[in-house]
Design a protein around this motif. Structure first.
Motif, PDB file in Angstrom:
ATOM      1  N   LYS A   5       0.838  -1.206   0.000  1.00  0.00           N
ATOM      2  CA  LYS A   5       0.000   0.000   0.000  1.00  0.00           C
ATOM      3  C   LYS A   5       0.866   1.245   0.000  1.00  0.00           C
ATOM      4  N   ILE A   6       1.937   1.213   0.783  1.00  0.00           N
ATOM      5  CA  ILE A   6       2.834   2.378   0.852  1.00  0.00           C
ATOM      6  C   ILE A   6       3.465   2.623  -0.510  1.00  0.00           C
ATOM      7  N   ALA A   7       3.859   1.524  -1.193  1.00  0.00           N
ATOM      8  CA  ALA A   7       4.480   1.669  -2.513  1.00  0.00           C
ATOM      9  C   ALA A   7       3.501   2.324  -3.485  1.00  0.00           C
ATOM     10  N   VAL A   8       2.248   1.851  -3.482  1.00  0.00           N
ATOM     11  CA  VAL A   8       1.229   2.425  -4.376  1.00  0.00           C
ATOM     12  C   VAL A   8       1.055   3.906  -4.043  1.00  0.00           C
ATOM     13  N   PHE A   9       0.998   4.202  -2.766  1.00  0.00           N
ATOM     14  CA  PHE A   9       0.809   5.570  -2.296  1.00  0.00           C
ATOM     15  C   PHE A   9       1.918   6.484  -2.830  1.00  0.00           C
ATOM     16  N   ILE A  10       3.159   6.019  -2.709  1.00  0.00           N
ATOM     17  CA  ILE A  10       4.299   6.846  -3.147  1.00  0.00           C
ATOM     18  C   ILE A  10       4.251   7.070  -4.659  1.00  0.00           C
ATOM     19  N   ILE A  11       3.937   6.001  -5.393  1.00  0.00           N
ATOM     20  CA  ILE A  11       3.889   6.138  -6.859  1.00  0.00           C
ATOM     21  C   ILE A  11       2.805   7.149  -7.252  1.00  0.00           C
ATOM     22  N   VAL A  12       1.643   7.026  -6.636  1.00  0.00           N
ATOM     23  CA  VAL A  12       0.538   7.921  -6.995  1.00  0.00           C
ATOM     24  C   VAL A  12       0.872   9.356  -6.594  1.00  0.00           C
ATOM     25  N   CYS A  71      -5.079   8.444   0.136  1.00  0.00           N
ATOM     26  CA  CYS A  71      -4.825   9.838   0.510  1.00  0.00           C
ATOM     27  C   CYS A  71      -5.975  10.435   1.339  1.00  0.00           C
ATOM     28  N   HIS A  72      -7.190  10.093   0.966  1.00  0.00           N
ATOM     29  CA  HIS A  72      -8.334  10.739   1.618  1.00  0.00           C
ATOM     30  C   HIS A  72      -8.806   9.984   2.857  1.00  0.00           C
ATOM     31  N   SER A  73      -8.230   8.829   3.121  1.00  0.00           N
ATOM     32  CA  SER A  73      -8.458   8.007   4.309  1.00  0.00           C
ATOM     33  C   SER A  73      -9.882   7.439   4.413  1.00  0.00           C
ATOM     34  N   GLY A  76     -12.608   9.849   5.358  1.00  0.00           N
ATOM     35  CA  GLY A  76     -12.757  11.019   4.490  1.00  0.00           C
ATOM     36  C   GLY A  76     -12.027  12.266   4.968  1.00  0.00           C
ATOM     37  N   GLU A  77     -11.396  12.177   6.126  1.00  0.00           N
ATOM     38  CA  GLU A  77     -10.724  13.377   6.653  1.00  0.00           C
ATOM     39  C   GLU A  77      -9.371  13.617   5.994  1.00  0.00           C
ATOM     40  N   GLY A  78      -8.826  12.578   5.376  1.00  0.00           N
ATOM     41  CA  GLY A  78      -7.548  12.732   4.677  1.00  0.00           C
ATOM     42  C   GLY A  78      -6.364  12.403   5.566  1.00  0.00           C
ATOM     43  N   VAL A  79      -5.349  11.759   4.978  1.00  0.00           N
ATOM     44  CA  VAL A  79      -4.146  11.434   5.743  1.00  0.00           C
ATOM     45  C   VAL A  79      -3.254  12.671   5.796  1.00  0.00           C
ATOM     46  N   VAL A  81       0.054  14.321   5.144  1.00  0.00           N
ATOM     47  CA  VAL A  81       1.257  14.102   4.337  1.00  0.00           C
ATOM     48  C   VAL A  81       2.072  15.393   4.325  1.00  0.00           C
ATOM     49  N   PRO A  82       3.382  15.273   4.065  1.00  0.00           N
ATOM     50  CA  PRO A  82       4.167  16.500   3.957  1.00  0.00           C
ATOM     51  C   PRO A  82       3.652  17.328   2.781  1.00  0.00           C
ATOM     52  N   GLY A  83       3.665  18.622   2.903  1.00  0.00           N
ATOM     53  CA  GLY A  83       3.173  19.471   1.819  1.00  0.00           C
ATOM     54  C   GLY A  83       1.684  19.712   1.964  1.00  0.00           C
ATOM     55  N   HIS A  84       0.993  19.793   0.835  1.00  0.00           N
ATOM     56  CA  HIS A  84      -0.417  20.156   0.852  1.00  0.00           C
ATOM     57  C   HIS A  84      -1.291  18.945   1.164  1.00  0.00           C
ATOM     58  N   SER A  85      -2.123  19.033   2.172  1.00  0.00           N
ATOM     59  CA  SER A  85      -2.933  17.892   2.605  1.00  0.00           C
ATOM     60  C   SER A  85      -4.069  17.595   1.640  1.00  0.00           C
ATOM     61  N   PRO A  86      -4.421  16.295   1.550  1.00  0.00           N
ATOM     62  CA  PRO A  86      -5.620  15.927   0.781  1.00  0.00           C
ATOM     63  C   PRO A  86      -6.847  16.598   1.413  1.00  0.00           C
ATOM     64  N   ARG A  87      -7.856  16.806   0.597  1.00  0.00           N
ATOM     65  CA  ARG A  87      -9.071  17.477   1.108  1.00  0.00           C
ATOM     66  C   ARG A  87      -9.764  16.655   2.172  1.00  0.00           C
ATOM     67  N   ASN A  88     -10.269  17.365   3.192  1.00  0.00           N
ATOM     68  CA  ASN A  88     -11.085  16.750   4.218  1.00  0.00           C
ATOM     69  C   ASN A  88     -12.540  16.796   3.752  1.00  0.00           C
ATOM     70  N   PHE A  89     -13.069  15.629   3.381  1.00  0.00           N
ATOM     71  CA  PHE A  89     -14.421  15.583   2.819  1.00  0.00           C
ATOM     72  C   PHE A  89     -15.514  15.770   3.881  1.00  0.00           C
ATOM     73  N   THR A  90     -15.134  15.760   5.156  1.00  0.00           N
ATOM     74  CA  THR A  90     -16.158  15.961   6.192  1.00  0.00           C
ATOM     75  C   THR A  90     -16.342  17.455   6.508  1.00  0.00           C
ATOM     76  N   ASP A  91     -15.571  18.305   5.824  1.00  0.00           N
ATOM     77  CA  ASP A  91     -15.675  19.750   6.030  1.00  0.00           C
ATOM     78  C   ASP A  91     -16.997  20.253   5.415  1.00  0.00           C
TER      79      ASP A  91
END
Ligand code: HEC
Length: 143
Positions: A5-12, A71-73, A76-79, A81-91
Protein backbone atom coordinates in the motif's frame (compact mmCIF):
# COMPACT_ATOMS: atom_id res chain seq x y z
CA UNK A 1 -0.16 0.57 6.24
CA UNK A 2 1.12 -2.51 4.50
CA UNK A 3 4.27 -2.30 2.45
CA UNK A 4 2.46 -2.73 -0.88
CA UNK A 5 0.00 0.00 0.00
CA UNK A 6 2.83 2.38 0.85
CA UNK A 7 4.48 1.67 -2.51
CA UNK A 8 1.23 2.42 -4.38
CA UNK A 9 0.81 5.57 -2.30
CA UNK A 10 4.30 6.85 -3.15
CA UNK A 11 3.89 6.14 -6.86
CA UNK A 12 0.54 7.92 -6.99
CA UNK A 13 1.88 10.88 -4.97
CA UNK A 14 4.74 11.20 -7.42
CA UNK A 15 2.60 10.90 -10.53
CA UNK A 16 0.13 13.41 -9.16
CA UNK A 17 2.70 16.05 -8.35
CA UNK A 18 4.30 16.10 -11.80
CA UNK A 19 2.30 18.96 -13.34
CA UNK A 20 3.70 21.59 -11.02
CA UNK A 21 3.49 24.41 -13.55
CA UNK A 22 0.34 25.96 -12.11
CA UNK A 23 0.16 27.16 -8.54
CA UNK A 24 -2.71 25.98 -6.39
CA UNK A 25 -4.37 28.13 -3.76
CA UNK A 26 -3.49 27.39 -0.11
CA UNK A 27 -7.04 28.39 0.90
CA UNK A 28 -9.04 25.17 0.49
CA UNK A 29 -12.28 27.05 -0.19
CA UNK A 30 -10.93 28.89 -3.22
CA UNK A 31 -12.14 27.28 -6.47
CA UNK A 32 -9.70 24.89 -8.13
CA UNK A 33 -11.30 25.36 -11.54
CA UNK A 34 -9.71 28.23 -13.53
CA UNK A 35 -11.82 31.40 -13.35
CA UNK A 36 -12.54 31.50 -17.09
CA UNK A 37 -14.18 28.05 -16.92
CA UNK A 38 -15.70 28.25 -13.45
CA UNK A 39 -19.25 29.33 -14.25
CA UNK A 40 -19.71 26.69 -16.96
CA UNK A 41 -18.14 23.92 -14.88
CA UNK A 42 -20.23 24.76 -11.81
CA UNK A 43 -23.41 24.17 -13.79
CA UNK A 44 -22.50 20.68 -14.97
CA UNK A 45 -24.71 18.16 -13.23
CA UNK A 46 -24.32 14.45 -12.79
CA UNK A 47 -26.42 12.45 -15.26
CA UNK A 48 -27.07 9.96 -12.44
CA UNK A 49 -29.60 10.50 -9.66
CA UNK A 50 -28.30 9.63 -6.21
CA UNK A 51 -29.31 6.17 -5.04
CA UNK A 52 -27.96 3.91 -2.26
CA UNK A 53 -26.79 1.48 -4.98
CA UNK A 54 -24.71 4.15 -6.73
CA UNK A 55 -23.26 5.42 -3.45
CA UNK A 56 -22.21 1.82 -2.80
CA UNK A 57 -20.59 1.58 -6.26
CA UNK A 58 -18.75 4.82 -5.46
CA UNK A 59 -17.62 3.42 -2.13
CA UNK A 60 -16.11 0.43 -3.93
CA UNK A 61 -14.19 2.74 -6.29
CA UNK A 62 -13.01 4.90 -3.38
CA UNK A 63 -11.63 1.92 -1.45
CA UNK A 64 -10.62 -0.01 -4.56
CA UNK A 65 -9.23 0.89 -7.92
CA UNK A 66 -9.75 4.64 -7.50
CA UNK A 67 -7.03 4.59 -4.80
CA UNK A 68 -8.76 7.54 -3.15
CA UNK A 69 -8.53 5.98 0.31
CA UNK A 70 -4.72 6.03 0.26
CA UNK A 71 -4.82 9.84 0.51
CA UNK A 72 -8.33 10.74 1.62
CA UNK A 73 -8.46 8.01 4.31
CA UNK A 74 -11.26 5.71 5.45
CA UNK A 75 -13.25 8.40 7.22
CA UNK A 76 -12.76 11.02 4.49
CA UNK A 77 -10.72 13.38 6.65
CA UNK A 78 -7.55 12.73 4.68
CA UNK A 79 -4.15 11.43 5.74
CA UNK A 80 -1.51 13.86 6.93
CA UNK A 81 1.26 14.10 4.34
CA UNK A 82 4.17 16.50 3.96
CA UNK A 83 3.17 19.47 1.82
CA UNK A 84 -0.42 20.16 0.85
CA UNK A 85 -2.93 17.89 2.60
CA UNK A 86 -5.62 15.93 0.78
CA UNK A 87 -9.07 17.48 1.11
CA UNK A 88 -11.09 16.75 4.22
CA UNK A 89 -14.42 15.58 2.82
CA UNK A 90 -16.16 15.96 6.19
CA UNK A 91 -15.67 19.75 6.03
CA UNK A 92 -19.27 21.03 5.81
CA UNK A 93 -18.39 24.42 4.39
CA UNK A 94 -16.32 22.82 1.63
CA UNK A 95 -19.16 20.37 0.84
CA UNK A 96 -21.55 23.28 0.52
CA UNK A 97 -19.55 25.55 -1.75
CA UNK A 98 -18.35 22.96 -4.29
CA UNK A 99 -20.72 21.75 -7.00
CA UNK A 100 -20.61 18.22 -8.43
CA UNK A 101 -19.38 19.74 -11.69
CA UNK A 102 -16.32 21.15 -9.92
CA UNK A 103 -15.57 17.78 -8.31
CA UNK A 104 -15.74 16.09 -11.71
CA UNK A 105 -13.38 18.74 -13.10
CA UNK A 106 -10.86 17.85 -10.37
CA UNK A 107 -11.19 14.14 -11.15
CA UNK A 108 -10.47 14.89 -14.82
CA UNK A 109 -7.71 17.44 -14.31
CA UNK A 110 -6.19 16.77 -10.91
CA UNK A 111 -5.07 19.75 -8.82
CA UNK A 112 -1.81 21.13 -10.16
CA UNK A 113 0.88 21.66 -7.57
CA UNK A 114 -0.67 19.11 -5.17
CA UNK A 115 -0.71 15.33 -4.88
CA UNK A 116 -4.28 15.16 -6.28
CA UNK A 117 -3.87 13.10 -9.46
CA UNK A 118 -6.00 12.92 -12.60
CA UNK A 119 -8.30 9.92 -12.00
CA UNK A 120 -11.10 10.01 -14.59
CA UNK A 121 -9.61 8.67 -17.82
CA UNK A 122 -6.63 7.30 -15.90
CA UNK A 123 -7.88 4.38 -13.86
CA UNK A 124 -11.58 5.09 -13.57
CA UNK A 125 -14.27 5.97 -16.12
CA UNK A 126 -16.43 9.09 -16.08
CA UNK A 127 -19.42 7.05 -14.87
CA UNK A 128 -17.33 5.65 -12.02
CA UNK A 129 -16.25 9.22 -11.27
CA UNK A 130 -19.88 10.33 -10.82
CA UNK A 131 -20.46 7.37 -8.50
CA UNK A 132 -17.43 8.18 -6.37
CA UNK A 133 -18.66 11.81 -6.15
CA UNK A 134 -21.96 10.48 -4.73
CA UNK A 135 -19.91 8.59 -2.14
CA UNK A 136 -17.84 11.72 -1.30
CA UNK A 137 -21.10 13.59 -0.71
CA UNK A 138 -22.04 10.97 1.88
CA UNK A 139 -19.22 12.32 4.11
CA UNK A 140 -20.99 15.68 4.19
CA UNK A 141 -24.02 16.78 6.20
CA UNK A 142 -27.23 14.86 5.49
CA UNK A 143 -29.47 16.68 3.04
C1 HEC B 1 -1.94 10.73 -3.97
C2 HEC B 1 -2.93 11.31 -3.12
C3 HEC B 1 -4.35 11.43 -3.63
C4 HEC B 1 -5.13 10.46 -4.23
C5 HEC B 1 -4.77 9.04 -4.58
C6 HEC B 1 -6.42 11.07 -4.44
N1 HEC B 1 -6.41 12.36 -3.98
FE1 HEC B 1 -7.95 13.67 -4.07
N2 HEC B 1 -6.79 15.13 -3.27
C7 HEC B 1 -5.48 14.98 -2.89
C8 HEC B 1 -4.96 16.27 -2.47
C9 HEC B 1 -3.56 16.54 -1.97
C10 HEC B 1 -6.02 17.19 -2.59
C11 HEC B 1 -6.00 18.69 -2.30
C12 HEC B 1 -5.86 19.44 -3.61
C13 HEC B 1 -6.04 20.91 -3.50
O1 HEC B 1 -6.11 21.45 -2.40
O2 HEC B 1 -6.14 21.57 -4.55
C14 HEC B 1 -7.15 16.44 -3.09
C15 HEC B 1 -8.37 17.01 -3.37
C16 HEC B 1 -9.46 16.31 -3.82
C17 HEC B 1 -10.77 16.89 -4.05
C18 HEC B 1 -11.15 18.32 -3.74
C19 HEC B 1 -10.95 19.30 -4.85
C20 HEC B 1 -11.57 20.63 -4.56
O3 HEC B 1 -12.19 21.19 -5.49
O4 HEC B 1 -11.50 21.13 -3.44
C21 HEC B 1 -11.58 15.89 -4.50
C22 HEC B 1 -13.05 15.98 -4.87
C23 HEC B 1 -10.77 14.69 -4.56
N3 HEC B 1 -9.50 14.98 -4.15
C24 HEC B 1 -11.26 13.46 -4.93
C25 HEC B 1 -10.48 12.31 -5.05
C26 HEC B 1 -10.99 11.03 -5.51
C27 HEC B 1 -12.45 10.75 -5.83
C28 HEC B 1 -9.93 10.17 -5.56
C29 HEC B 1 -9.93 8.74 -6.03
C30 HEC B 1 -10.58 8.48 -7.32
C31 HEC B 1 -8.76 10.93 -5.12
N4 HEC B 1 -9.14 12.21 -4.81
C32 HEC B 1 -7.49 10.41 -5.01
C33 HEC B 1 -4.75 13.80 -2.93
C34 HEC B 1 -5.17 12.61 -3.49
Amino acid sequence: MKRKKIAVFIIVMFAGSLPLAQAFHPNIYEPRVPMDQLEDVQEIESPFTTTPERIELGRQIYFGKGLCVTCHSKNGEGVKVPGHSPRNFTDEKWQEIRTDGELMWILKNGSAGTGMPIRVGKGITEEEGWHVIQFIRSFGPAE
